[in-house]
Design a protein around this motif. Structure first.
Motif, PDB file in Angstrom:
ATOM      1  N   ASP A 178       0.829  -1.210   0.000  1.00 27.28           N
ATOM      2  CA  ASP A 178       0.000   0.000   0.000  1.00 27.28           C
ATOM      3  C   ASP A 178       0.862   1.259   0.000  1.00 27.28           C
ATOM      4  N   LEU A 179       1.885   1.281   0.838  1.00 22.38           N
ATOM      5  CA  LEU A 179       2.767   2.450   0.907  1.00 22.38           C
ATOM      6  C   LEU A 179       3.503   2.671  -0.407  1.00 22.38           C
ATOM      7  N   LEU A 180       4.047   1.601  -0.987  1.00 23.94           N
ATOM      8  CA  LEU A 180       4.771   1.722  -2.250  1.00 23.94           C
ATOM      9  C   LEU A 180       3.841   2.149  -3.386  1.00 23.94           C
ATOM     10  N   SER A 181       2.619   1.641  -3.373  1.00 24.18           N
ATOM     11  CA  SER A 181       1.640   2.045  -4.396  1.00 24.18           C
ATOM     12  C   SER A 181       1.273   3.510  -4.248  1.00 24.18           C
ATOM     13  N   PHE A 182       1.092   3.969  -3.015  1.00 18.97           N
ATOM     14  CA  PHE A 182       0.740   5.367  -2.774  1.00 18.97           C
ATOM     15  C   PHE A 182       1.814   6.300  -3.310  1.00 18.97           C
ATOM     16  N   VAL A 183       3.066   6.046  -2.940  1.00 17.35           N
ATOM     17  CA  VAL A 183       4.127   6.956  -3.379  1.00 17.35           C
ATOM     18  C   VAL A 183       4.316   6.905  -4.892  1.00 17.35           C
ATOM     19  N   ARG A 184       4.078   5.753  -5.486  1.00 13.33           N
ATOM     20  CA  ARG A 184       4.175   5.651  -6.949  1.00 13.33           C
ATOM     21  C   ARG A 184       3.055   6.432  -7.621  1.00 13.33           C
ATOM     22  N   ASP A 185       1.813   6.227  -7.148  1.00 12.05           N
ATOM     23  CA  ASP A 185       0.646   6.811  -7.815  1.00 12.05           C
ATOM     24  C   ASP A 185       0.455   8.299  -7.535  1.00 12.05           C
ATOM     25  N   TYR A 186       0.749   8.739  -6.318  1.00 13.95           N
ATOM     26  CA  TYR A 186       0.451  10.123  -5.940  1.00 13.95           C
ATOM     27  C   TYR A 186       1.669  11.036  -5.876  1.00 13.95           C
ATOM     28  N   LEU A 187       2.837  10.463  -5.603  1.00  9.93           N
ATOM     29  CA  LEU A 187       4.033  11.292  -5.470  1.00  9.93           C
ATOM     30  C   LEU A 187       5.041  11.039  -6.593  1.00  9.93           C
ATOM     31  N   GLU A 188       4.733  10.057  -7.423  1.00  9.78           N
ATOM     32  CA  GLU A 188       5.603   9.672  -8.542  1.00  9.78           C
ATOM     33  C   GLU A 188       7.016   9.341  -8.078  1.00  9.78           C
ATOM     34  N   ILE A 189       7.083   8.642  -6.943  1.00  6.48           N
ATOM     35  CA  ILE A 189       8.357   8.167  -6.399  1.00  6.48           C
ATOM     36  C   ILE A 189       8.376   6.652  -6.574  1.00  6.48           C
ATOM     37  N   ILE A 190       9.434   6.169  -7.187  1.00  2.00           N
ATOM     38  CA  ILE A 190       9.560   4.730  -7.398  1.00  2.00           C
ATOM     39  C   ILE A 190      10.889   4.272  -6.799  1.00  2.00           C
ATOM     40  N   ALA A 191      10.801   3.405  -5.808  1.00  3.70           N
ATOM     41  CA  ALA A 191      12.007   2.892  -5.154  1.00  3.70           C
ATOM     42  C   ALA A 191      12.781   2.012  -6.139  1.00  3.70           C
ATOM     43  N   PRO A 192      14.105   2.067  -6.087  1.00  7.97           N
ATOM     44  CA  PRO A 192      14.921   1.260  -6.996  1.00  7.97           C
ATOM     45  C   PRO A 192      14.671  -0.233  -6.802  1.00  7.97           C
ATOM     46  N   ASP A 193      14.652  -0.961  -7.911  1.00  6.28           N
ATOM     47  CA  ASP A 193      14.471  -2.412  -7.857  1.00  6.28           C
ATOM     48  C   ASP A 193      15.654  -3.116  -7.214  1.00  6.28           C
ATOM     49  N   THR A 194      16.774  -2.416  -7.103  1.00  3.73           N
ATOM     50  CA  THR A 194      17.961  -3.031  -6.497  1.00  3.73           C
ATOM     51  C   THR A 194      17.791  -3.217  -4.992  1.00  3.73           C
ATOM     52  N   ILE A 195      16.808  -2.540  -4.395  1.00  2.00           N
ATOM     53  CA  ILE A 195      16.503  -2.721  -2.967  1.00  2.00           C
ATOM     54  C   ILE A 195      15.469  -3.835  -2.876  1.00  2.00           C
ATOM     55  N   GLU A 196      15.883  -4.983  -2.398  1.00  2.00           N
ATOM     56  CA  GLU A 196      15.003  -6.152  -2.405  1.00  2.00           C
ATOM     57  C   GLU A 196      14.053  -6.206  -1.216  1.00  2.00           C
ATOM     58  N   ASP A 197      14.501  -5.756  -0.047  1.00  2.00           N
ATOM     59  CA  ASP A 197      13.671  -5.814   1.156  1.00  2.00           C
ATOM     60  C   ASP A 197      12.567  -4.759   1.078  1.00  2.00           C
ATOM     61  N   GLU A 198      11.331  -5.184   1.249  1.00  2.00           N
ATOM     62  CA  GLU A 198      10.185  -4.284   1.122  1.00  2.00           C
ATOM     63  C   GLU A 198      10.239  -3.123   2.114  1.00  2.00           C
ATOM     64  N   ALA A 199      10.571  -3.395   3.352  1.00  2.00           N
ATOM     65  CA  ALA A 199      10.643  -2.331   4.359  1.00  2.00           C
ATOM     66  C   ALA A 199      11.753  -1.340   4.010  1.00  2.00           C
ATOM     67  N   ALA A 200      12.871  -1.816   3.478  1.00  2.00           N
ATOM     68  CA  ALA A 200      13.959  -0.924   3.067  1.00  2.00           C
ATOM     69  C   ALA A 200      13.529  -0.054   1.887  1.00  2.00           C
TER      70      ALA A 200
END
Length: 103
Positions: free
Chosen positions: A20-42
């Motif tokens: 939910d948090l990752l979807s929110f930042v992607r959809d509303y803030l246009e922030i996408i965490a790098p795929d190189t970070i494997e741990d979800e919390a990180a």
């Protein structure tokens, strides 16, 4: 207006909070965490560091396991965290018990 950095509502249920948090930042803030970070919390923590300016309210709804959700808490004090739950938690969580609300 108290939270110019945004208000994010995420499920407090196991396996849904990070998504939910990752979807929110992607959809509303246009922030996408790098795929190189494997741990979800990180990945979520990376998003917090790259969040827009201003105070932010994070609502974790229907928390079933405090320890599971705690790993998604931000360390930056501009983020305020509100938990909703049917459970009672021990300190440091401050509770505000409510009666059953009318529809």
């Amino acid at each position: 207006s108290d939270y110019p950095g945004g208000v994010c509502w995420a499920s407090g249920r196991e396996r849904q909070t990070g998504l939910d948090l990752l979807s929110f930042v992607r959809d509303y803030l246009e922030i996408i965490a790098p795929d190189t970070i494997e741990d979800e919390a990180a990945r979520v923590q990376w998003c917090y560091r790259n969040w827009q300016e201003g105070d932010v309210l994070l609502v974790f709804d229907d928390v079933e396991d405090f320890d599971q959700v705690k790993r998604f808490f931000p360390s930056d004090r501009r983020f305020r965290v509100l938990l909703t739950s049917r459970l009672q938690f021990l300190p440091p969580v401050r509770s505000l018990p409510l009666d059953i609300l009318l529809p």
